[in-house]
Design a protein around this motif. Structure first.
Motif, PDB file in Angstrom:
ATOM      1  N   ARG A 344       0.845  -1.206   0.000  1.00  0.00           N
ATOM      2  CA  ARG A 344       0.000   0.000   0.000  1.00  0.00           C
ATOM      3  C   ARG A 344       0.876   1.250   0.000  1.00  0.00           C
ATOM      4  N   ALA A 345       2.087   1.115   0.541  1.00  0.00           N
ATOM      5  CA  ALA A 345       2.997   2.267   0.613  1.00  0.00           C
ATOM      6  C   ALA A 345       3.799   2.469  -0.669  1.00  0.00           C
ATOM      7  N   ASP A 346       3.817   1.475  -1.561  1.00  0.00           N
ATOM      8  CA  ASP A 346       4.650   1.569  -2.758  1.00  0.00           C
ATOM      9  C   ASP A 346       4.333   2.806  -3.595  1.00  0.00           C
ATOM     10  N   THR A 347       3.048   3.168  -3.655  1.00  0.00           N
ATOM     11  CA  THR A 347       2.651   4.308  -4.480  1.00  0.00           C
ATOM     12  C   THR A 347       2.778   5.637  -3.741  1.00  0.00           C
ATOM     13  N   ILE A 348       3.371   5.590  -2.547  1.00  0.00           N
ATOM     14  CA  ILE A 348       3.539   6.811  -1.746  1.00  0.00           C
ATOM     15  C   ILE A 348       5.014   7.142  -1.536  1.00  0.00           C
ATOM     16  N   TYR A 349       5.798   6.160  -0.991  1.00  0.00           N
ATOM     17  CA  TYR A 349       7.184   6.492  -0.681  1.00  0.00           C
ATOM     18  C   TYR A 349       8.002   6.644  -1.964  1.00  0.00           C
ATOM     19  N   GLY A 350       9.095   7.382  -1.858  1.00  0.00           N
ATOM     20  CA  GLY A 350       9.940   7.615  -3.019  1.00  0.00           C
ATOM     21  C   GLY A 350       9.310   8.551  -4.036  1.00  0.00           C
ATOM     22  N   GLY A 351       8.274   9.281  -3.618  1.00  0.00           N
ATOM     23  CA  GLY A 351       7.540  10.148  -4.525  1.00  0.00           C
ATOM     24  C   GLY A 351       6.201   9.535  -4.868  1.00  0.00           C
ATOM     25  N   SER A 352       5.124  10.140  -4.400  1.00  0.00           N
ATOM     26  CA  SER A 352       3.791   9.575  -4.599  1.00  0.00           C
ATOM     27  C   SER A 352       3.409   9.572  -6.079  1.00  0.00           C
ATOM     28  N   ASP A 353       2.403   8.757  -6.406  1.00  0.00           N
ATOM     29  CA  ASP A 353       1.921   8.706  -7.791  1.00  0.00           C
ATOM     30  C   ASP A 353       1.517  10.087  -8.292  1.00  0.00           C
ATOM     31  N   GLU A 354       0.868  10.866  -7.420  1.00  0.00           N
ATOM     32  CA  GLU A 354       0.409  12.199  -7.836  1.00  0.00           C
ATOM     33  C   GLU A 354       1.582  13.083  -8.242  1.00  0.00           C
ATOM     34  N   ILE A 355       2.669  13.023  -7.453  1.00  0.00           N
ATOM     35  CA  ILE A 355       3.843  13.821  -7.776  1.00  0.00           C
ATOM     36  C   ILE A 355       4.496  13.328  -9.060  1.00  0.00           C
ATOM     37  N   GLN A 356       4.588  12.011  -9.239  1.00  0.00           N
ATOM     38  CA  GLN A 356       5.196  11.476 -10.462  1.00  0.00           C
ATOM     39  C   GLN A 356       4.410  11.922 -11.697  1.00  0.00           C
ATOM     40  N   ARG A 357       3.094  11.912 -11.583  1.00  0.00           N
ATOM     41  CA  ARG A 357       2.274  12.340 -12.729  1.00  0.00           C
ATOM     42  C   ARG A 357       2.476  13.832 -13.008  1.00  0.00           C
ATOM     43  N   ASN A 358       2.631  14.624 -11.962  1.00  0.00           N
ATOM     44  CA  ASN A 358       2.902  16.042 -12.171  1.00  0.00           C
ATOM     45  C   ASN A 358       4.232  16.251 -12.885  1.00  0.00           C
ATOM     46  N   VAL A 359       5.240  15.495 -12.461  1.00  0.00           N
ATOM     47  CA  VAL A 359       6.561  15.614 -13.105  1.00  0.00           C
ATOM     48  C   VAL A 359       6.462  15.275 -14.586  1.00  0.00           C
ATOM     49  N   ILE A 360       5.769  14.177 -14.905  1.00  0.00           N
ATOM     50  CA  ILE A 360       5.625  13.766 -16.306  1.00  0.00           C
ATOM     51  C   ILE A 360       4.846  14.823 -17.089  1.00  0.00           C
ATOM     52  N   ALA A 361       3.770  15.319 -16.490  1.00  0.00           N
ATOM     53  CA  ALA A 361       2.938  16.313 -17.183  1.00  0.00           C
ATOM     54  C   ALA A 361       3.722  17.585 -17.474  1.00  0.00           C
ATOM     55  N   GLU A 362       4.469  18.075 -16.474  1.00  0.00           N
ATOM     56  CA  GLU A 362       5.139  19.367 -16.610  1.00  0.00           C
ATOM     57  C   GLU A 362       6.450  19.284 -17.380  1.00  0.00           C
ATOM     58  N   ARG A 363       7.257  18.246 -17.086  1.00  0.00           N
ATOM     59  CA  ARG A 363       8.606  18.201 -17.666  1.00  0.00           C
ATOM     60  C   ARG A 363       8.675  17.445 -18.983  1.00  0.00           C
ATOM     61  N   VAL A 364       7.706  16.552 -19.220  1.00  0.00           N
ATOM     62  CA  VAL A 364       7.726  15.779 -20.462  1.00  0.00           C
ATOM     63  C   VAL A 364       6.684  16.290 -21.443  1.00  0.00           C
ATOM     64  N   LEU A 365       5.461  16.460 -20.975  1.00  0.00           N
ATOM     65  CA  LEU A 365       4.374  16.870 -21.861  1.00  0.00           C
ATOM     66  C   LEU A 365       4.254  18.376 -22.017  1.00  0.00           C
ATOM     67  N   GLY A 366       4.932  19.112 -21.149  1.00  0.00           N
ATOM     68  CA  GLY A 366       4.916  20.571 -21.263  1.00  0.00           C
ATOM     69  C   GLY A 366       3.612  21.218 -20.851  1.00  0.00           C
ATOM     70  N   LEU A 367       2.841  20.550 -20.016  1.00  0.00           N
ATOM     71  CA  LEU A 367       1.576  21.113 -19.543  1.00  0.00           C
ATOM     72  C   LEU A 367       1.841  22.207 -18.515  1.00  0.00           C
ATOM     73  N   PRO A 368       0.856  23.092 -18.266  1.00  0.00           N
ATOM     74  CA  PRO A 368       1.056  24.176 -17.292  1.00  0.00           C
ATOM     75  C   PRO A 368       1.377  23.626 -15.903  1.00  0.00           C
ATOM     76  N   ARG A 369       2.232  24.306 -15.189  1.00  0.00           N
ATOM     77  CA  ARG A 369       2.624  23.873 -13.842  1.00  0.00           C
ATOM     78  C   ARG A 369       1.452  24.010 -12.888  1.00  0.00           C
ATOM     79  N   GLU A 370       1.380  23.060 -11.960  1.00  0.00           N
ATOM     80  CA  GLU A 370       0.359  23.116 -10.920  1.00  0.00           C
ATOM     81  C   GLU A 370       0.665  24.284  -9.988  1.00  0.00           C
ATOM     82  N   ALA A 371      -0.387  24.953  -9.541  1.00  0.00           N
ATOM     83  CA  ALA A 371      -0.194  26.085  -8.625  1.00  0.00           C
ATOM     84  C   ALA A 371       0.427  25.610  -7.333  1.00  0.00           C
ATOM     85  N   ARG A 372       1.456  26.310  -6.858  1.00  0.00           N
ATOM     86  CA  ARG A 372       2.144  25.956  -5.619  1.00  0.00           C
ATOM     87  C   ARG A 372       2.253  27.191  -4.741  1.00  0.00           C
ATOM     88  N   PRO A 373       2.250  27.013  -3.417  1.00  0.00           N
ATOM     89  CA  PRO A 373       2.363  28.164  -2.528  1.00  0.00           C
ATOM     90  C   PRO A 373       3.733  28.836  -2.674  1.00  0.00           C
TER      91      PRO A 373
END
Length: 373
Positions: A344-373
């Motif tokens: 259950r922790a595999d998709t969380i530790y070492g970078g969660s799935d949500e973060i990995q998808r953001n990295v792929i979206a922003e750095r590979v697909l060139g989609l707009p960056r997610e808003a961050r504080p």
């Protein structure tokens, strides 16, 4: 390459104590820890530690293909999980790439000899997968850095001698600016390590509190820690993942046997899921082989996203095969229950799935960056 593979296989067959087979790993790092450490020292004496490191740094200078072969044969031999993985596979290559000559002379030999163990000080209560939000700070005091803050989910910190720590060294800096990559000794005043008990009942993760801990070691230039930290994460998802997949295959084959023995495989839905798991593992291996050495943005994120999801689904499938008997553990957790809970922790530790998808979206697909504080 066949000759190299035969040499690895022969050495392991001759020297591996059968009593150590299958020990250790996620959720089971407490098993025969000192015996596994002694085994790794034997590996080091024979030149099998850090085989991908350049020869001038004590390694074998093995090619990428040879490293893959070694990890595959190690996994096929069911050799025990490594206790010095973080030093050999993460920090060592990072010091070779970014460290000073003095740091390489000081730390690399002790990593290879398994004389000093390391842990990773990245995640914090408010900065898990969002690593750039770290708040642990370090201030100069003469020739030393004084570290204050908290890290969490720190694997094997309770047995480690040192921790590589990402800390904010420029007051007022934000995100990935103003960070430094520090090497902090753990056996000193100002460091408090507290194990975290998991669903499996074991405690290989820890909280680490720094309250005035001191170090003189910074890798790279102060303020350049983000670049070093990202370089390390690239090493984290390298050739060792192919050995990891041999272990996955062993788990899947054992689950298929269990399904046959219990009659669960007669259920069309379960049979389909087992077939899908087999296909998924073949895809996982093909992708890992195809992308070996790929340093492009997002490559490591794809690897992590794919294997973590596959392994978590395997844990769920194990419970489906077990049926109602998998819901009780009168004599403690069995291997399948432990697999389900820890995966259950595999998709969380070492970078969660949500973060990995953001990295792929922003750095590979060139989609707009997610808003961050």
């Amino acid at each position: 390459m066949d000759e190299f593979r035969a040499g690895v296989r022969s050495w392991l067959a001759e020297h591996l104590d059968p009593a150590l087979k299958g020990l250790g790993g996620p959720g089971r790092e407490h098993e025969a820890f000192e015996e596994r450490r002694a085994w790794e020292r034997k590996l080091g004496a024979a030149g099998w530690n850090g085989i991908g490191w350049p020869e001038r740094h004590g390694g074998r200078g093995a090619t990428l293909a040879e490293q893959v072969v070694f990890h595959e044969e190690y996994a096929r031999a069911d050799a025990p999980a490594r206790v010095s993985h973080l030093g050999q596979e993460l920090l060592g290559p990072t010091l070779i790439a970014f460290g000073s000559e003095a740091q390489q002379r000081r730390f690399l030999p002790k990593i290879l000899a398994v004389e000093e163990l390391w842990c990773q000080g990245y995640s914090e209560p408010g900065a898990g997968s969002d690593l750039a939000a770290v708040s642990t700070s370090a201030q100069r005091d003469g020739g030393e850095w004084v570290v204050t803050g908290q890290k969490v989910w720190t694997s094997l910190a309770h047995v480690a001698d040192w921790c590589f720590v990402l800390a904010r060294t420029e007051p007022g800096s934000k995100r990935h600016h103003g960070l430094s990559f520090l090497l902090v000794p753990l056996r000193q005043d100002g460091v408090d390590v507290r194990p975290i008990r998991q669903l499996t009942g074991t405690a290989e993760f820890n909280e680490v509190f720094f309250d005035g801990a001191r170090t003189t070691e910074v890798v790279g230039e102060p303020g350049d820690g983000w670049r070093v930290a990202m370089g390390l994460l690239g090493f984290e998802r390298g050739v060792a993942t192919l050995g990891q997949q041999i272990g996955f295959r062993r788990e899947l084959e054992a689950l298929c046997r269990l399904a046959e023995e219990t009659g669960a495989a007669d259920d069309p839905h379960i049979a389909e899921q087992l077939n899908r798991a087999w296909v998924g593992l073949e895809v996982l291996r093909a992708h890992a082989v195809r992308t070996l050495g790929d340093a492009s943005p997002g490559a490591a994120s794809v690897v992590k996203l794919v294997w973590a999801g596959w392994h978590r689904r395997l844990g769920e499938l194990a419970m489906l095969v077990r049926g109602a008997s998998g819901l009780v553990a009168p004599d403690g957790l069995d291997a399948w229950q432990r697999l389900f809970l820890f995966s259950r922790a595999d998709t969380i530790y070492g970078g969660s799935d949500e973060i990995q998808r953001n990295v792929i979206a922003e750095r590979v697909l060139g989609l707009p960056r997610e808003a961050r504080p």
